[in-house]
Design an enzyme around this catalytic site. Structure first.
Site, PDB file in Angstrom:
ATOM      1  N   LYS A   1       1.483  24.702  -4.135  1.00  0.00           N
ATOM      2  CA  LYS A   1       0.264  24.079  -3.599  1.00  0.00           C
ATOM      3  C   LYS A   1       0.411  22.560  -3.659  1.00  0.00           C
ATOM      4  O   LYS A   1      -0.261  21.863  -4.415  1.00  0.00           O
ATOM      5  CB  LYS A   1      -0.951  24.555  -4.380  1.00  0.00           C
ATOM      6  CG  LYS A   1      -1.199  26.052  -4.231  1.00  0.00           C
ATOM      7  CD  LYS A   1      -2.349  26.537  -5.083  1.00  0.00           C
ATOM      8  CE  LYS A   1      -2.542  28.042  -4.943  1.00  0.00           C
ATOM      9  NZ  LYS A   1      -3.634  28.555  -5.800  1.00  0.00           N
TER      10      LYS A   1
ATOM     11  N   LYS B   1       4.110  39.280  -3.812  1.00  0.00           N
ATOM     12  CA  LYS B   1       2.685  39.150  -4.105  1.00  0.00           C
ATOM     13  C   LYS B   1       1.932  40.326  -3.485  1.00  0.00           C
ATOM     14  O   LYS B   1       2.530  41.223  -2.867  1.00  0.00           O
ATOM     15  CB  LYS B   1       2.178  37.804  -3.583  1.00  0.00           C
ATOM     16  CG  LYS B   1       2.973  36.618  -4.147  1.00  0.00           C
ATOM     17  CD  LYS B   1       2.376  35.293  -3.789  1.00  0.00           C
ATOM     18  CE  LYS B   1       1.190  34.983  -4.664  1.00  0.00           C
ATOM     19  NZ  LYS B   1       0.688  33.606  -4.455  1.00  0.00           N
TER      20      LYS B   1
ATOM     21  N   ARG C   1       0.817  -1.209   0.000  1.00  0.00           N
ATOM     22  CA  ARG C   1       0.000   0.000   0.000  1.00  0.00           C
ATOM     23  C   ARG C   1       0.852   1.261   0.000  1.00  0.00           C
ATOM     24  O   ARG C   1       0.533   2.240  -0.701  1.00  0.00           O
ATOM     25  CB  ARG C   1      -0.961  -0.015   1.197  1.00  0.00           C
ATOM     26  CG  ARG C   1      -1.881   1.192   1.301  1.00  0.00           C
ATOM     27  CD  ARG C   1      -2.487   1.637  -0.022  1.00  0.00           C
ATOM     28  NE  ARG C   1      -3.096   0.548  -0.782  1.00  0.00           N
ATOM     29  CZ  ARG C   1      -3.380   0.605  -2.065  1.00  0.00           C
ATOM     30  NH1 ARG C   1      -3.089   1.689  -2.779  1.00  0.00           N
ATOM     31  NH2 ARG C   1      -3.923  -0.418  -2.682  1.00  0.00           N
TER      32      ARG C   1
ATOM     33  N   GLU D   1       4.221  39.743  -8.729  1.00  0.00           N
ATOM     34  CA  GLU D   1       2.836  39.537  -9.141  1.00  0.00           C
ATOM     35  C   GLU D   1       2.227  40.874  -9.533  1.00  0.00           C
ATOM     36  O   GLU D   1       2.329  41.852  -8.790  1.00  0.00           O
ATOM     37  CB  GLU D   1       2.044  38.915  -7.998  1.00  0.00           C
ATOM     38  CG  GLU D   1       0.581  38.651  -8.322  1.00  0.00           C
ATOM     39  CD  GLU D   1      -0.158  38.087  -7.131  1.00  0.00           C
ATOM     40  OE1 GLU D   1      -0.238  36.851  -7.017  1.00  0.00           O
ATOM     41  OE2 GLU D   1      -0.646  38.885  -6.298  1.00  0.00           O
TER      42      GLU D   1
ATOM     43  N   ASP E   1      -1.662  37.938 -12.669  1.00  0.00           N
ATOM     44  CA  ASP E   1      -2.647  37.213 -11.859  1.00  0.00           C
ATOM     45  C   ASP E   1      -4.077  37.512 -12.283  1.00  0.00           C
ATOM     46  O   ASP E   1      -4.506  38.672 -12.323  1.00  0.00           O
ATOM     47  CB  ASP E   1      -2.446  37.588 -10.388  1.00  0.00           C
ATOM     48  CG  ASP E   1      -3.317  36.769  -9.463  1.00  0.00           C
ATOM     49  OD1 ASP E   1      -3.449  35.559  -9.700  1.00  0.00           O
ATOM     50  OD2 ASP E   1      -3.869  37.337  -8.502  1.00  0.00           O
TER      51      ASP E   1
END
Length: 297
Positions: free
Chosen positions: A148, A180, A113, A209, A230
């Site tokens: 992410k 950002k 597994r 960004e 963005d």
């Protein structure tokens, strides 16, 4: 790990030490505090040796064969023999044998597994990435991943993106500075944020960004050579490409889908970054089949 597995991991650009840490943690999670597989110990004699086939149960792109080999190595104290049939990045079909493994049956079943969880996850990411690569075929745009990722599995998932034909963006917070919106707000604007990063870390690449043509031009005039555009429409992106020209690499990000990939790539951007490659890819179904024997067991 035995040398061949270590070499295979290194050839893939994976750190064997990090892979071993991930694998040991996953095995520990499965075996529990008493480190036992109660079903296998009860049903399989300690001395039994068998061969298993690692088999695709769906069409896709395989990634992580050396990682799966590392699982079998560690579960069997390096007494297994792993023979890859496929190569990472291969497109495979349902029913294809990806690898065969021979060794102590208890160890093979105990490792099953964990090996499949990692292999299926990585192959799912590679399969999803390949779909984006094919959607961008004929354009200059490259699909990028993001941060992410599944906690603890970033190195494996980013490798899977590469195996699928995509490219990696920054690996973490340490290798590239990415200014950002919240950084701009905290610092008092793009100019202040950019200057502070440049002063503090002069040798670190800086990405900015932007959300408008004006911000894009401001960032480039400050010296930025990589812009994250963005949540822009294709029309707005086209304006940015025209305004910036070849002064910076441009990345479209935010809300991209396979259905709109070609439209965004046609604007002339260099990259499309897609968080879904790692946060939303379904696994590729892969199984472990024990070969039948004629021993009368």
């Amino acid at each position: 790990m035995k040398l061949s597995t270590t070499q295979a991991l290194q050839a893939a650009g994976l750190d064997p030490v990090v892979v071993e840490r991930i694998v040991r943690g996953a095995l520990d999670e499965d075996l529990g505090p008493e480190r036992r597989d109660v079903t296998t110990v009860a049903t399989v004699p300690d001395e039994q040796v068998d061969t298993v086939d690692v088999v695709a149960r769906a069409d896709g792109v395989v990634a992580g064969l050396a990682v799966a080999a590392a699982v079998f190595d560690l579960a069997a104290s390096r007494t297994v023999r792993v023979l890859p049939v496929a190569v990472d990045g291969d497109r495979v079909a349902r029913g294809d044998v990806l690898a065969t493994v021979t060794g102590p049956t208890r160890s093979l079943l105990t490792a099953e597994r964990t090996a499949l969880n990692l292999l299926s996850r990585m192959s799912g990411v590679a399969t999803h990435t390949r779909a984006w690569v094919e959607a961008l075929a004929g354009t200059k745009a490259t699909v990028l991943d993001t941060r992410k990722t599944t906690p603890g599995l970033r190195m494996l998932e980013k490798y899977a993106v590469r195996a699928g034909g995509g490219a990696n963006k920054r690996l973490g917070l340490y290798d590239v500075a990415m200014i950002k919106d919240n950084h701009k707000l905290a610092a008092g604007g793009i100019g202040a944020a950019y200057r502070r990063v440049r002063e503090a870390f002069p040798d670190v690449p800086v990405q900015v960004e932007v959300t408008s043509v004006a911000e894009a031009v401001e960032a480039v005039e400050l010296g930025a050579d990589f812009l994250l555009c963005d949540n822009m429409t294709p029309a707005l992106l086209t304006e940015v490409v025209t305004a910036v020209g070849d002064r910076a690499e441009l990345e479209a990000t935010g809300g991209l889908t396979l259905d709109t990939a070609a439209e965004y790539a046609a604007t002339g951007v260099d990259y499309l970054s897609v968080g879904a490659l790692t946060h939303s890819s379904p696994i590729l179904d892969i199984a472990l089949d024990l070969r039948p024997t004629d021993t009368g067991r």
